[in-house]
Design an enzyme around this catalytic site. Structure first.
Site, PDB file in Angstrom:
ATOM      1  N   GLU A  36     -25.016  -9.024  29.674  1.00 57.00           N
ATOM      2  CA  GLU A  36     -25.509  -8.910  28.312  1.00 57.00           C
ATOM      3  C   GLU A  36     -24.331  -8.437  27.451  1.00 57.00           C
ATOM      4  O   GLU A  36     -23.697  -7.434  27.788  1.00 57.00           O
ATOM      5  CB  GLU A  36     -26.647  -7.907  28.242  1.00 57.00           C
ATOM      6  CG  GLU A  36     -27.859  -8.288  29.087  1.00 57.00           C
ATOM      7  CD  GLU A  36     -28.870  -7.161  29.171  1.00 57.00           C
ATOM      8  OE1 GLU A  36     -29.485  -6.845  28.133  1.00 57.00           O
ATOM      9  OE2 GLU A  36     -29.028  -6.592  30.269  1.00 57.00           O
ATOM     10  N   ARG A 264     -26.853  -1.573  43.744  1.00 58.58           N
ATOM     11  CA  ARG A 264     -25.850  -1.392  42.705  1.00 58.58           C
ATOM     12  C   ARG A 264     -24.844  -0.333  43.135  1.00 58.58           C
ATOM     13  O   ARG A 264     -25.130   0.512  43.982  1.00 58.58           O
ATOM     14  CB  ARG A 264     -26.508  -0.998  41.378  1.00 58.58           C
ATOM     15  CG  ARG A 264     -27.138   0.374  41.373  1.00 58.58           C
ATOM     16  CD  ARG A 264     -27.775   0.664  40.008  1.00 58.58           C
ATOM     17  NE  ARG A 264     -26.785   0.624  38.954  1.00 58.58           N
ATOM     18  CZ  ARG A 264     -27.079   0.495  37.664  1.00 58.58           C
ATOM     19  NH1 ARG A 264     -28.341   0.377  37.284  1.00 58.58           N
ATOM     20  NH2 ARG A 264     -26.123   0.503  36.760  1.00 58.58           N
ATOM     21  N   LYS A 274     -24.263   1.683  30.310  1.00 56.71           N
ATOM     22  CA  LYS A 274     -23.579   1.257  29.086  1.00 56.71           C
ATOM     23  C   LYS A 274     -24.014   2.097  27.886  1.00 56.71           C
ATOM     24  O   LYS A 274     -23.222   2.341  26.973  1.00 56.71           O
ATOM     25  CB  LYS A 274     -23.831  -0.231  28.838  1.00 56.71           C
ATOM     26  CG  LYS A 274     -22.917  -1.133  29.640  1.00 56.71           C
ATOM     27  CD  LYS A 274     -22.920  -2.554  29.147  1.00 56.71           C
ATOM     28  CE  LYS A 274     -24.109  -3.328  29.636  1.00 56.71           C
ATOM     29  NZ  LYS A 274     -24.019  -4.775  29.333  1.00 56.71           N
TER      30      LYS A 274
END
Length: 563
Positions: A36, A264, A274
């Site tokens: 994204e 992850r 983020k």
């Protein structure tokens, strides 16, 4: 240069791919890296990049770069451009042009219309608060919206009016009609469109409704012919929705993607949210997304990390479904290992102490040449000039040396790296009793050979005051003082702000001296300063021939535990 041994092996996704190719389920694999564009990529993305592009490389497939740009208020072209640059810098190339989920907005809208016509989607008027109330909990089923049974005709009319801007932002949504009693809350009539008047970096002001990520992502995969859609484990609970959408869109595609999840990466002494990284930037705890202390790819690049080192780290981190918590020392170790072979050497003094060579004689005291790397003669060599005044590290002299001391002390000898043996004859102090100068004598019979009748064990680095380049050096350390800065609870059980654990000593800027070549290097030149660590000329602030600025990439050994 890529090779197939650079990527993680013997993991479950490779086993799946090999079985799919062997069985003929797929003739070739197609993966994608789908960031994204709402921030800069970080170390977790580096692992995902190496996985998706690496698998395509290993199995002679293709990997797309696709921007899942469904949230216009947080996305912009700065992030798009930085992501492209990071992927290429890591050594990878995507198939064809970069793709955007927003390029599929017309198709996604048509599919939504098809779902409405099939009685599988409806326009809802519940507010966000009401929707949360109707959704239920993890242990209690939700309840149907009072708008769930609107007719197909009414839903179509309302959805077209949503698209045409007839309603205020947030006043209506389009939801899938699945099962409000599902044990998986993601299947409780998820929203797939919302009204949001926001300028989009790619589509401009064409749309005032935007599709949700879960709806967009799986259809984008299908449109692009993705065979193996790889994502992290937090999306495992979203996979039933991924499959439901693909099973129910009116025009299924030839390739049916399948989602596979892996754990992850969690890097200790760091954060990879983020939102929190953005907070560090906006609150000016760091100088920007590319601050060398940041775990962003651009920050690590500016610090001097190499693509090869990051690929090696990703391989060592591995791919699995189990918890993937990795200490910072593993990352730093991979970088050291790569730089050990790739970085040429020079001498620099970070904490200078003046040394006067009392018997220096012009024309008699000679200089030597030295290789830039002991194992790479192809790197060449340079002159290491000497003069009557040199600088050594303050830490390389002790008036009262500890046991086992092998460096310089009053009356003691050391060898200057690539030069003579010297003896300290006098210590000069200022009015405060601080040592400001050493007066030493050269044994002129020791250039390139050992002294007669005695052993000199210590070797120290140094630079000639007459020939040295003055440089600015930024000494970087870890940004946080605790392993998990965003997971520390206070006495009341609440999480403490992660910014409470910022390391106040994470950067120190000093003036130092180095061999003259340091002033003439281009930006992003990586070097080992002998005995000190690996350093890089700053990507932006270093001006070749004008202002030499070096960032410390990593020390020669892991010194964190010793602190």
């Amino acid at each position: 240069m890529l090779n197939k041994d650079q990527f993680a092996d013997n993991h479950f996704i490779r086993t799946i791919i090999e079985e799919d190719l062997k069985s003929g389920k797929h003739e070739a694999i197609q993966t994608r890296f789908p960031p994204e564009p709402n921030g800069y990529l970080h170390i977790g993305h580096a692992k995902s990049i190496c996985l998706n592009f690496g698998l395509a490389y290993i199995y002679d497939g293709l990997c797309n770069l696709r921007f899942d740009d469904t949230n216009p208020e947080k996305e912009n072209d700065e992030y798009v451009n930085s992501i492209k640059e990071d992927v290429e810098w890591l050594g990878f190339h995507w198939a064809g042009e970069a793709r955007y989920a927003s390029n599929y907005f017309d198709q996604l809208f048509d599919y939504a219309v098809g779902l409405i016509k099939d009685g599988k989607a409806y326009v809802d008027d519940l507010t966000p608060e009401e929707m949360r109330e109707y959704r239920g909990t993890l242990t209690e089923a939700g309840k149907n919206s009072p708008y769930r049974e609107r007719s197909v005709e009414e839903n179509l009319d309302l959805f077209y009016k949503m698209r045409d801007g007839a309603f205020p932002d947030g006043s209506k949504t389009l939801r899938l009609k699945i099962d409000m009693a599902s044990g998986n809350v993601n299947m409780r009539d998820p929203v797939i469109y919302r009204i949001r008047r926001a300028h989009h970096h790619n589509t401009g002001d064409k749309w005032c409704i935007y599709p949700m990520y879960d709806y967009t992502h799986c259809i984008s995969d299908a449109i692009e012919g993705i065979t193996h859609s790889l994502c992290t484990l937090e999306f495992e609970a979203h996979r039933p929705l991924y499959d439901w959408v693909l099973d129910n869109i009116p025009a299924p595609h030839a390739t049916r993607p399948h989602q596979y999840e892996f754990s992850r990466l969690e890097l200790l002494y760091s954060i990879t949210s983020k939102r929190k990284l953005n907070q560090l930037v906006t609150e000016k705890h760091v100088s920007g997304w590319d601050d060398p202390r940041m775990p962003t790819i651009s920050g690590m690049r500016r610090r001097g990390y190499t693509p090869e080192g990051l690929r090696l780290f990703a391989k060592r981190a591995g791919i699995s479904k189990s918890e993937n918590v990795v200490d910072m020392s593993v990352l730093e170790g991979a970088i050291r290992e790569e730089l050990e072979h790739a970085a040429p050497r020079l001498m620099a003094v970070l904490n200078p102490l003046k040394v006067t060579l009392t018997n220096y004689q012009a024309g008699v005291t000679q200089s030597r040449t030295a290789a830039f790397h002991p194992n790479h003669p192809e790197f060449g060599e340079r002159d290491v000039p000497i003069s009557a005044t040199i600088y050594i590290e303050q830490d390389d002299f002790a008036e009262v040396p500890p046991k086992g001391w092998k460096r310089l002390t009053l009356g003691g000898e050391v060898r200057l790296r690539h030069s003579y043996v010297i003896r300290c004859d006098e210590v000069v102090k200022d009015a405060n009793g601080e040592i400001v100068e050493l007066k030493c004598s050269i044994d002129h019979d020791t250039l390139g050979k050992n002294p007669e009748g005695r052993k000199v064990k210590g070797v120290i680095h140094w630079v000639s005051a007459e020939h040295a380049a003055q440089i600015k050096v930024r000494l970087y350390d870890r940004l946080f003082t605790v392993e998990r800065p965003d997971a520390v609870r206070g006495e009341d059980g609440e999480y403490l702000p992660f910014t409470d654990f910022l390391n106040p000593n994470s950067v120190q800027e000093i003036t130092a001296y180095a061999e003259s070549i340091a002033a003439d290097l281009p930006p992003e030149s990586r070097w080992q300063f002998e005995r000190l660590g690996y350093f890089v000329t700053d990507r932006f602030d270093h001006k070749q021939g004008e202002a030499a600025v070096f960032n410390r990439t990593v020390t020669l050994k892991d010194t964190w535990q010793a602190k």
